[in-house]
Design an enzyme around this catalytic site. Sequence first.
Site, short mmCIF file in Angstrom:
data_model
loop_
_atom_site.label_atom_id
_atom_site.label_comp_id
_atom_site.label_asym_id
_atom_site.label_seq_id
_atom_site.Cartn_x
_atom_site.Cartn_y
_atom_site.Cartn_z
CE LYS A 43 -3.13 -2.42 3.19
NZ LYS A 43 -3.54 -2.20 4.54
N GLY A 44 2.08 1.14 0.27
CA GLY A 44 3.10 2.40 0.43
C GLY A 44 3.05 3.25 -0.35
CG ASP A 86 6.87 2.35 0.22
OD1 ASP A 86 7.63 1.57 -0.41
OD2 ASP A 86 6.09 2.28 1.43
CG ASP A 101 14.75 -1.44 4.24
OD1 ASP A 101 15.74 -0.75 4.53
OD2 ASP A 101 14.23 -2.27 5.00
CG ASP A 157 2.72 0.62 7.36
OD1 ASP A 157 3.47 0.47 6.51
OD2 ASP A 157 2.25 -0.30 7.95
NE ARG A 196 -0.58 2.02 5.07
CZ ARG A 196 0.31 1.01 4.63
NH1 ARG A 196 1.31 1.49 4.07
NH2 ARG A 196 0.52 -0.09 4.95
P1 IMP Z 1 12.64 -3.95 0.64
O1 IMP Z 1 12.12 -5.03 0.17
O2 IMP Z 1 13.37 -4.55 2.03
O3 IMP Z 1 13.36 -3.00 -0.06
O4 IMP Z 1 11.39 -3.12 1.32
C1 IMP Z 1 10.61 -2.48 0.82
C2 IMP Z 1 9.38 -2.38 1.61
O5 IMP Z 1 9.65 -2.29 2.99
C3 IMP Z 1 8.92 -0.93 1.19
O6 IMP Z 1 7.79 -1.17 0.34
C4 IMP Z 1 8.12 -0.73 2.47
O7 IMP Z 1 6.83 -1.31 2.52
C5 IMP Z 1 8.82 -1.48 3.59
N1 IMP Z 1 9.88 -0.52 4.36
C6 IMP Z 1 11.11 -0.51 4.57
N2 IMP Z 1 11.73 0.57 5.13
C7 IMP Z 1 10.65 1.07 5.55
C8 IMP Z 1 10.47 2.33 6.50
O8 IMP Z 1 11.36 3.13 6.96
N3 IMP Z 1 9.00 2.81 6.70
C9 IMP Z 1 8.02 2.30 6.18
N4 IMP Z 1 8.01 1.22 5.52
C10 IMP Z 1 9.40 0.63 5.07
MG MG Z 2 6.10 -1.11 -0.10
#
Ligand code: IMP
Ligand code: MG
Length: 189
Positions: free
Chosen positions: A55-56, A112, A115, A171, A177
Site C-alpha cells: 500500500k505504501g 515508496d 530498503d 506506515d 500512513r
Molecule cells: P525491501 O524489500 O526491503 O526493499 O522493502 C521494501 C518495503 O519495506 C517497502 O515497500 C516498505 O513497505 C517497507 N519499508 C522499508 N523501510 C521502511 C520504512 O522505513 N518505513 C516504512 N516502510 C518501510
Molecule cells: Mg512497500
Amino acid sequence: MDNIRSIAIPPLTADLERVLIDADTIQRRVIELAAQINRDYADIEEPLILVGVLKGSFIYLADLCRKLTVPHVIDFIAVSSYGSGSESTGNVRLLMDTRRSLENHHVLIVEDILDTGYTLDYLVRNFKARGTKSVNTTVLLEKPDRHKVPVDLRYVGFTIPDVWVVGYGLDYGEQYRTLPYIAEMRIPN
Ligand code: IMP
Ligand code: MG
C-alpha cells in the site's frame, strides 16, 4: 482556521522523533521526478503502465501521476516480504497481481521506499519475464545503508539514513500512513 491547520498538518506525537522531509519539499521533488519521466517517455507510442506497489506507494503515485503529461494508465500490485515486524525476510510473495497484462508494454514500478531491495528486485525480474518492452523503477525514498541486493533505480526522490520512516504512504503497523510529511519513527525498545 487554526483547527483546519491542525487537521492538515498533524503535530508530531511522542512516537515520532522528527520530521525528516516536509510536505513542500516532497511536492517540489515529485514535480522534478515527473518532469524527468515526461522527458524520458516523451516519444512513447502507447500509454506507460504505472504499477503502484500497495500500500505504501499510493500517495506518491497519486501525486506523481497528476504531474505526468505522457500518456499513462494506473495499475497496482500487492506483495508481502515483511512479517509482522520491521525486518525484511527476503521472501517476497505476490499477494495481488496487476489487472491488465504487462506484455509488450512499457512499465514503471512506483514504490515508496527501497530498503533491502528484495521487493523491487523480485518485481523487476518478474515483470521482465512477462515480455514487457521495458521495466523501470521509481522510489520516493532510498536507504543506501540497507541494500542487500543491487537494484537499478531510475528515479529516486530522496536518500535517507537507516531509520524507520512513516508518513506520505509509509506506515508502522498500519499507522501514520496519512501524515503529509515523512517523519522518523521512534521505535519502541
Ligand atoms: P525491501 O524489500 O526491503 O526493499 O522493502 C521494501 C518495503 O519495506 C517497502 O515497500 C516498505 O513497505 C517497507 N519499508 C522499508 N523501510 C521502511 C520504512 O522505513 N518505513 C516504512 N516502510 C518501510
Ligand atoms: Mg512497500
